[in-house]
Design an enzyme around this catalytic site. Structure first.
Site, short mmCIF file in Angstrom:
data_model
loop_
_atom_site.label_atom_id
_atom_site.label_comp_id
_atom_site.label_asym_id
_atom_site.label_seq_id
_atom_site.Cartn_x
_atom_site.Cartn_y
_atom_site.Cartn_z
N GLY A 55 7.85 -26.16 6.96
CA GLY A 55 7.63 -26.92 6.19
C GLY A 55 5.75 -26.36 5.94
N CYS A 82 10.81 -26.02 13.56
CA CYS A 82 9.26 -26.35 13.10
C CYS A 82 9.47 -27.78 11.96
CB CYS A 82 8.42 -25.00 12.37
SG CYS A 82 7.18 -25.72 12.33
N TYR A 83 9.51 -27.63 10.88
CA TYR A 83 8.98 -29.07 10.12
C TYR A 83 10.30 -29.81 9.86
CZ TYR A 83 8.11 -31.87 6.75
OH TYR A 83 8.38 -33.87 5.83
N HIS A 169 10.10 -20.08 15.50
CA HIS A 169 10.68 -19.47 14.25
C HIS A 169 11.80 -18.33 14.46
CE1 HIS A 169 9.09 -21.69 11.11
NE2 HIS A 169 7.51 -21.55 11.89
N GLU A 171 13.67 -17.00 12.88
CA GLU A 171 14.42 -16.15 12.17
C GLU A 171 13.21 -14.93 11.85
OE1 GLU A 171 13.00 -18.72 11.74
OE2 GLU A 171 11.75 -19.56 9.80
N ASP A 227 20.38 -3.16 -10.02
CA ASP A 227 21.07 -3.93 -10.27
C ASP A 227 21.62 -4.26 -11.57
OD1 ASP A 227 19.10 -5.00 -8.07
OD2 ASP A 227 17.64 -5.90 -10.06
N LYS A 372 18.55 -8.31 -2.64
CA LYS A 372 18.63 -6.76 -2.89
C LYS A 372 19.05 -5.59 -2.17
CE LYS A 372 16.55 -3.98 -6.23
NZ LYS A 372 16.49 -3.94 -7.33
#
Ligand code: XMP
Length: 516
Positions: A55, A82-83, A169, A171, A227, A372
């Site tokens: 963050g 991180c944060y 990070h 990710e 969708d 999606k």
């Protein structure tokens, strides 16, 4: 059996949704909650593990997110990123050194404690995407340093309390071995089974829709897009003929689309589709209108009016309609629950959300937990054709926002032809699935040309092709010259009424994807 869930608490990082996706790619379900979610809300999900995201704040900021530190005592294993690391250190009695702002960059980290399960199978040094900003300078009791970068702490661990945290990070793609680290947390530490597969999702969703709906009747608005089609298919699987889908021709669909969607969904997949050709109603509403927002509003309002008429008719036939299916996706859910302020309306979008009060329908949103690409996976698993699943996004107000100036029957026909040429040439070049959107725009600009020995005076078409992740930002696509050449030559030769073709080289921002 409950779905095994990893809860991700969002402290405002731009990467939070990526964490959720990385976990789901491992066939483990994950949800993103605002970091301010109360403990009961977190526990409702029976988390198998909890991840605290990065963050932009500093733990010392007066407006630092007000997360309840007791979440660190809830029991499931915790991974701070991180944060998230600073939050853990700060609230468990360590010390964080505040820095004026956070920056990102490539870094190499050295793992000091290779025995901690978070680093199982990882080499002793690895490339990571590091966030530089606040730094933990004193660890809370029971924690030890597990990795360092050249100038900072990179990871901490407390096996006894089952809390781990990294400064970098895992990710993002810039951390090539990040997926292994996330895998270690999800499987090695949390012990997830990895059974959240498309088949599992479909089975669970179908069962829950069935239980919820009972013998009620359900309606669904189809747009022909991914969708609404996948949402309708899931409900169809659950309750068959109790579902009626409404597909409206608003007069500004693409060439053959009204027939094609019916063929795919009714004939191939067996959905109960009521197709309503309301072209006249819509074109009457659009007569004389040139202002983009007025076009959008009129189309939106007319759509609701047509939909309402059909729903009322269906309700009479079936003895009442109680439910409405919507194709809401997870990013919309996260967006609407996040702490961010309202953003300015650049263009008003319409969907079936604004139905009149007297309809009072309850909502079924079978895709509200999915991203999606997951919707596509689910669709594939249900045997839906690639033609539906791979379709590029198409705006609700259709070709009307791609015909600048007044929308008339003749102009719609011209643009349908021009658009069909763009799409078919892009498909023939094998580029359709690699491009976010590719289409033609009809400009109310007439220019002089020559065709054979004849002078022509006709419209201009613009070709637009963009790359994008989510439609929020986009880069114009450098289409190969030979593709552009074929598009241009076919348009001028085959579409009588267009004698000039230009290529739109505007990115978003500052442009938007659609011209209106
Ligand atoms: P813009 O033009 O705002 O478009 O850059 C971003 C994305 O949204 C689509 N779009 C719409 N989709 N109803 C929709 O369902 C709308 O009114 C609408 N307007 C734009 C656009 O095609 C692009 O993918």
């Amino acid at each position: 059996m409950d779905t095994q869930t990893i809860v991700i608490l969002d402290f405002g990082s731009q990467y939070t949704q990526l964490i959720a996706r990385r976990i789901r790619e491992l066939n483990v379900f994950s949800v993103v909650l605002p970091c301010t979610a109360d403990l009961a809300e977190i526990q409702k999900h029976k988390p198998f593990g909890i991840i605290l995201s990065g963050g932009p704040s500093s733990v010392y900021d007066l407006d630092a997110p007000a997360a309840d530190a007791r979440l660190l005592e809830l029991g499931p294993p915790i991974l701070g990123i991180c944060y998230g690391l600073h939050f853990i250190v700060h609230h468990l009695g360590g010390k964080v050194l505040s820095a004026p702002k956070r920056e990102y960059g490539h870094a190499e980290v050295t793992i000091e404690d290779g025995s901690t399960p978070l680093f199982a199978g990882l080499p002793s040094t690895m490339q990571v995407w590091m966030s530089h900003g606040d730094e933990a300078i004193e660890l809370p009791g029971g924690f030890h340093r597990a990795a360092v970068s050249s100038n900072a702490l990179a990871a901490i661990a407390n096996e006894e309390r089952r809390i781990w945290a990294v400064q970098f990070h895992p990710e993002v793609h810039h951390t090539p071995l990040g997926p292994q680290l996330i895998k270690n947390f999800v499987f090695g530490i949390c012990g997830a089974a990895g059974d959240w597969t498309p088949a599992h999702f479909i089975e669970a969703t179908v069962a829950s829709i069935r239980a919820k709906v009972g013998s009620d009747h359900v309606i669904c608005g189809l747009s022909g897009g991914v969708d609404s089609s996948v949402a309708a298919m899931l409900v169809h699987k659950a309750i068959g003929s109790q579902l009626t889908c409404i597909f409206v021709n608003n007069g500004v669909l693409r060439k053959n689309e009204f027939a094609q969607v019916q063929k795919n969904l009714r004939d191939k997949l067996g959905l109960n589709v009521v197709a309503v050709d309301a072209t006249e109603r819509f074109l009457a509403q659009l007569a004389g209108v040139t202002d983009p927002e007025t076009k959008r509003k009129r189309i939106g309002a007319e759509f609701i009016a047509v939909f309402d008429d059909e729903a009322t008719r269906i309700a009479k036939e079936t003895g009442g309609v109680d439910w409405l299916v919507q194709g809401t996706l997870y990013p919309d859910v996260i967006e609407s629950s996040s702490v961010k302020g309202p953003s300015q309306t650049i263009k008003s979008h319409h969907n079936v959300g604004g139905l009149p009060d007297h309809m009072k329908l309850k909502l079924i949103e079978p895709l509200r937990d999915l991203f999606k690409d997951e919707v596509r996976r689910i669709g594939r698993d249900m045997g839906m054709p690639e033609e539906i699943l791979g379709r590029q996004p198409f705006p609700g107000p259709g070709l009307a926002v791609r015909i600048l100036g007044e929308v008339t029957r003749e102009r719609v026909a011209l643009l349908q032809e021009a658009d069909e040429i763009v799409v078919s040439e892009i498909k023939a070049a094998g580029l359709y699935s690699k491009i976010w959107q590719s289409f033609a725009v009809l400009l109310p600009v007439m220019s002089v040309g020559v065709m054979g020995d004849q002078r022509t005076y006709a419209y201009t078409a613009a070709v637009r092709a963009v790359h994008s992740e989510d439609g929020m930002t986009a880069d114009w696509t450098p289409l190969p010259y030979d593709v552009l050449k074929r598009i241009s030559s076919r348009m001028v030769n085959e579409v009588r009424g267009i004698n000039r073709v230009v290529y739109d080289i505007t990115s978003k921002p500052p442009g938007t994807i659609e011209w209106e």
